[in-house]
Design an enzyme around this catalytic site. Structure first.
Site, PDB file in Angstrom:
ATOM      1  N   CYS A  38      18.659   2.231  10.602  1.00 53.07           N
ATOM      2  CA  CYS A  38      19.283   1.575  12.097  1.00 53.07           C
ATOM      3  C   CYS A  38      17.849   1.612  12.584  1.00 53.07           C
ATOM      4  O   CYS A  38      16.176   1.605  13.246  1.00 53.07           O
ATOM      5  CB  CYS A  38      19.874   2.862  12.111  1.00 53.07           C
ATOM      6  N   SER A  40      17.652   2.573  15.873  1.00 54.38           N
ATOM      7  CA  SER A  40      17.216   3.260  16.116  1.00 54.38           C
ATOM      8  C   SER A  40      15.737   3.584  16.147  1.00 54.38           C
ATOM      9  O   SER A  40      14.703   4.941  16.345  1.00 54.38           O
ATOM     10  CB  SER A  40      18.129   4.173  16.371  1.00 54.38           C
ATOM     11  N   HIS A  43      13.175   2.126  17.044  1.00 51.26           N
ATOM     12  CA  HIS A  43      12.102   2.642  18.546  1.00 51.26           C
ATOM     13  C   HIS A  43      11.217   3.373  18.467  1.00 51.26           C
ATOM     14  O   HIS A  43      10.803   3.310  19.524  1.00 51.26           O
ATOM     15  CB  HIS A  43      13.744   2.425  19.328  1.00 51.26           C
ATOM     16  N   HIS A  59      18.608   9.005  10.085  1.00 51.15           N
ATOM     17  CA  HIS A  59      20.179   9.536  10.863  1.00 51.15           C
ATOM     18  C   HIS A  59      20.700   8.570  10.417  1.00 51.15           C
ATOM     19  O   HIS A  59      22.289  10.093  10.479  1.00 51.15           O
ATOM     20  CB  HIS A  59      19.930   9.695  12.406  1.00 51.15           C
ATOM     21  N   CYS A 163      26.590   7.122  12.134  1.00 48.94           N
ATOM     22  CA  CYS A 163      25.644   5.999  13.109  1.00 48.94           C
ATOM     23  C   CYS A 163      25.918   4.505  13.191  1.00 48.94           C
ATOM     24  O   CYS A 163      27.203   4.419  14.626  1.00 48.94           O
ATOM     25  CB  CYS A 163      24.160   5.542  13.045  1.00 48.94           C
TER      26      CYS A 163
END
Length: 363
Positions: A38, A40, A43, A59, A163
């Site tokens: 992902c 995220s 990041h 996640h 997610c």
């Protein structure tokens, strides 16, 4: 077990041997089957958001229950589950008022650096990420971080729901509450943007406008429900959208996570329109809006945390949408990779070569 560990921001993940302790009274040990890469995670890998290191990231995942704690009644060994970072307590004010995605109970939703679920033979702790750490062969999580799913749902596609899909579709269904016939603009055709596009189509939006710079992703967006596309390379996307809609945009969904796209989402709105921010704007970044627009036309801007989900309700419903052919997940997965290929997977994500890579732990 093998796990991908982030030791330092802007450095490759390292495959390490990591231990996991036995489940506590309300914990569940899961054999990870699949984990999505992902944006995220990227990041945090790039240091745009702080987190204690070293840590096992990941996640967005699905797996099979291996062992449960003494007080767990929701699942049993062998159950198929999807994980969700929106772990909830069920008793705080947010949970009992119907907003479990923003549960405030830190006894259940452990803050970064608190968990001691993983161990290793090196000096210092190794940290769990977002109460998940799914870039590992096993996960130890609170029982309220999982949802039990039907066993005929393919686990690689189920992982995506954990997610990206619940975030994008949830922003449409739960946060923005898109009504049939409304016009929706989605800025960014990555994973959550594609989910928002597909979700808007399922919700019955009259027009769904996809905005991106990648022609391949824009083409896929039309397959997932976009009625119009806007290629940012052809000029100002705000002007292009306003020309297409004659200024009648009801919802603008920001799915990039950038200052400029958040501002553009607000600028695209028609009177009474709502901009919903679902992208992860880098920590400390501020956005600027013309204050008069809040009065002239009653425009609004709002955030959406993981699609404002009630994931034990939302995810099984999304699975039903998939099984009935309405949620188009088969086109999401660009690559199925091994854990050892994770750094290459993130490199391909960053370059825009893939929509989603999924780690297959049995590969």
């Amino acid at each position: 077990m093998k796990a991908a560990v982030l030791h330092e921001a802007n450095k490759p993940l390292v495959i390490e041997d990591v231990g996991v302790r036995k489940p506590g009274s309300r914990e569940v040990l899961i054999r990870t089957a699949c984990a999505g890469l992902c944006h995220s995670d990227l990041h945090f890998m790039e240091g745009l958001f702080p987190h204690p290191l070293p840590a096992v990231l990941g996640h967005e995942s699905a797996g099979i229950v291996e062992e449960v704690g003494s007080d767990v009644t929701y699942v049993k060994k062998g159950d198929h589950v999807v994980t969700c970072l929106s772990v909830f307590c069920g008793t705080c004010e947010q949970c009992t008022s119907g907003r479990p995605a923003i549960c405030t109970n830190t006894d259940v939703k452990l803050l970064p650096g608190v968990s001691t679920r993983m161990t290793w033979n090196k000096t210092g702790p190794i940290h769990q990420f977002l109460n998940m750490s799914s870039f590992a062969e096993q996960m130890l999580v609170h029982e309220n971080a999982i949802v039990k799913i039907r066993e005929d749902m393919p686990l690689d596609r189920a992982a995506l729901i954990g997610c990206g899909v619940v975030t994008g579709t949830g922003a449409i269904f739960n946060t923005a509450k898109v009504a049939p016939g409304e016009t929706v603009v989605v800025l960014g055709c990555g994973g959550i943007g594609m989910a928002a596009i597909n979700g808007a189509a399922i919700a019955g939006a009259g027009r769904v406008i996809a905005v991106d710079t990648n022609p391949t992703k824009l083409q896929l967006a039309t397959k997932l429900g976009a009625t119009d596309i806007v290629d940012v390379r052809n000029g100002d996307p705000v002007a292009q959208v306003k020309e297409l809609t004659k200024g009648q945009v009801h919802h603008a969904i920001e799915a990039v996570g950038a200052k400029i796209t958040a501002e553009q989402a607000f600028q695209m709105l028609g009177p009474g329109g709502v901009a919903t921010i679902i992208g992860m704007i880098p920590f400390g970044t501020k956005i600027e809006l013309h204050g008069i627009e809040f009065l002239r036309g009653e425009k609004k801007i709002q955030g959406s945390s993981m699609g404002s989900n009630r994931f034990r309700v939302d995810m099984p419903r999304l699975i039903e949408h998939y099984m009935k052919g309405r949620l188009q997940l088969d086109d999401w997965i660009s690559a199925r990779i091994k854990l050892s290929e994770i750094n290459e997977g993130f490199a391909n994500m960053k370059s825009g070569k893939v929509l989603r890579s999924v780690i297959m732990f049995d590969a």
